[in-house]
Write an enzyme that holds these catalytic residues in place. Structure first.
Site, PDB file in Angstrom:
ATOM      1  N   ARG A 197       0.835  -1.196   0.000  1.00 43.17           N
ATOM      2  CA  ARG A 197       0.000   0.000   0.000  1.00 43.17           C
ATOM      3  C   ARG A 197       0.878   1.258   0.000  1.00 43.17           C
ATOM      4  O   ARG A 197       2.056   1.216   0.369  1.00 43.17           O
ATOM      5  CB  ARG A 197      -0.932   0.009   1.208  1.00 43.17           C
ATOM      6  N   LYS A 224      -2.266  -2.401   7.720  1.00 43.39           N
ATOM      7  CA  LYS A 224      -3.660  -1.977   7.826  1.00 43.39           C
ATOM      8  C   LYS A 224      -4.437  -2.810   8.839  1.00 43.39           C
ATOM      9  O   LYS A 224      -5.224  -2.287   9.616  1.00 43.39           O
ATOM     10  CB  LYS A 224      -4.338  -2.058   6.455  1.00 43.39           C
ATOM     11  N   HIS A 291      -3.804   3.655  -5.183  1.00 35.74           N
ATOM     12  CA  HIS A 291      -4.148   2.349  -4.603  1.00 35.74           C
ATOM     13  C   HIS A 291      -4.452   1.319  -5.686  1.00 35.74           C
ATOM     14  O   HIS A 291      -4.346   0.102  -5.444  1.00 35.74           O
ATOM     15  CB  HIS A 291      -5.338   2.486  -3.650  1.00 35.74           C
ATOM     16  N   ARG A 294      -2.063  -1.492  -6.455  1.00 32.29           N
ATOM     17  CA  ARG A 294      -2.199  -2.749  -5.704  1.00 32.29           C
ATOM     18  C   ARG A 294      -3.165  -3.692  -6.428  1.00 32.29           C
ATOM     19  O   ARG A 294      -2.931  -4.899  -6.510  1.00 32.29           O
ATOM     20  CB  ARG A 294      -2.673  -2.446  -4.283  1.00 32.29           C
ATOM     21  N   TRP A 317      -3.977  -9.918   3.129  1.00 32.17           N
ATOM     22  CA  TRP A 317      -5.418  -9.792   3.365  1.00 32.17           C
ATOM     23  C   TRP A 317      -5.866 -10.784   4.430  1.00 32.17           C
ATOM     24  O   TRP A 317      -5.460 -11.953   4.417  1.00 32.17           O
ATOM     25  CB  TRP A 317      -6.198 -10.066   2.073  1.00 32.17           C
ATOM     26  N   TYR A 326     -10.653 -10.810  -7.637  1.00 33.05           N
ATOM     27  CA  TYR A 326      -9.733 -10.909  -8.774  1.00 33.05           C
ATOM     28  C   TYR A 326      -9.885 -12.229  -9.529  1.00 33.05           C
ATOM     29  O   TYR A 326      -9.270 -12.413 -10.573  1.00 33.05           O
ATOM     30  CB  TYR A 326      -8.284 -10.786  -8.291  1.00 33.05           C
TER      31      TYR A 326
END
Length: 364
Positions: A197, A224, A291, A294, A317, A326
């Site tokens: 990020r 995050k 972003h 990413r 994640w 995706y």
């Protein structure tokens, strides 16, 4: 005792409770008679708390102070403060048990329709939902952890349109990089090689990099989800890092600045500024945020055959749901199943030539 503060239109009350606590609070009204009624009721409520052991009523402002103290470590802390500043004039004089569904529904309408210079048409449903999600989280904690509320209201989010994943093709990425200044170009290359990020790229320090082992890492307090991320460095990432060695003692990415005849290297604090926007324009790329690099990294991985569970670990994640968006970019693994019904279809007959000859050709 009722009194007015110099900077307030409202009457304030100050008194001592039966258990010796001093209370100073706004009555929320400019009318002295209403303020007297508020003061009398407040004294009665606090007397019942002190003498009969009833649960004290808590205010929204008390909840905000408690929330900020408990969540200042959150990566989204600054976003919380933005929403809380907007909520303050609407809820600052409210007790928690006065915040019901009807009041929140009115807040949603106010937030949605409020026009500003930045948002001349009002804000999106997503912005309203982020505000409402914060409000709901505070009320739920007041109910379930702090035990300040008997029951928090059930709140319904506004519908949000699902946005497609925005990513660049290889040639688009090359065009963008060619238009960027050196430091931003290499930050883009590094982002496309690692998927990190923006904040983790701009804040990357040399102590987080081991070029001999070809790894980097993001500490728990910088990630995050507050979970550290191990970052394997491929050849593209290593080449970028080697170009930036010995420029700044602490930070990896920096830019050259000349002031008073002296040239210095300064750490990059923000990537998506004016130089980024102008480069996008020159490269002919629209609707693309930093972003989205990413998203591009993840999309390239999926199209190259990286399994989703591996991509989830690479990207740090916590939820597999975040990675499934995706999956549609690499449907090759379904080809075998799609071909199972091929033999059950008759060949398509197309006609060629003149109407007189009317010749038919089979298409497999």
């Amino acid at each position: 005792m009722l009194y007015r503060r110099n900077n307030s239109r409202h009457w304030w009350t100050r008194f001592t409770t039966p258990d010796g606590r001093e209370v100073r609070r706004s009555t929320g009204t400019e009318d002295k008679k209403d303020a007297e009624e508020y003061e009398a009721k407040l004294k009665q409520d606090l007397w019942r708390v002190a003498r009969l052991g009833e649960k004290p009523r808590r205010s929204w402002q008390e909840a905000v102070v408690q929330w900020i103290a408990e969540t200042e470590h959150k990566a989204s802390h600054e976003d919380d403060l933005v929403h809380l500043r907007w909520l303050d004039p609407h809820l600052k004089d409210k007790m928690l048990d006065e915040i019901d569904k009807a009041l929140v529904d009115q807040l949603k309408v106010n937030r949605k329709t409020q026009k500003t210079k930045r948002h001349p048409k009002g804000v999106t449903n997503a912005t309203v939902n982020r505000m409402q999600a914060l409000l709901r989280a505070i009320l739920r904690r007041a109910e379930r952890e702090w035990e300040w509320l008997d029951k928090s209201p059930a709140l319904r989010m506004l519908p949000e349109p699902k946005k497609r994943v925005r990513w660049l093709k290889r040639d688009e990425a090359d065009r963008l990089i060619a238009e960027l200044p050196e430091h931003l170009a290499d930050m883009v290359r590094f982002s496309l090689a690692t998927g990190l990020r923006e904040a983790n790229v701009t804040g990357l320090c040399w102590e987080q990099v081991d070029l001999d082992r070809r790894v980097a890492w993001v500490h728990d307090d910088e990630a995050k989800g507050n979970r550290g991320i191990g970052v394997p460095l491929n050849r593209d990432a290593v080449l970028v890092l080697r170009r930036w060695q010995n420029r700044h003692a602490e930070r990896v990415f920096c830019y050259r600045r000349r002031r008073n005849g002296m040239e210095t290297w300064n750490p990059v604090t923000k990537a998506g500024g004016a130089a980024w926007r102008k480069a996008l324009e020159r490269a002919g790329i629209s609707n693309f945020r930093w972003h989205d690099l990413r998203h591009t990294w993840a999309s390239w991985h999926v199209q190259a055959g990286t399994p989703l569970h591996v991509l989830q670990e690479l990207g740090g994640w916590q939820s597999a749901e975040m990675v499934r968006r995706y999956a549609h970019l690499a449907p090759e693994h379904l080809s075998e199943h799609a071909s199972r019904i091929e033999t059950g279809l008759k060949p398509v007959r197309t006609f060629s030539g003149t109407p007189e000859t009317n010749k038919a050709t089979e298409v497999a």
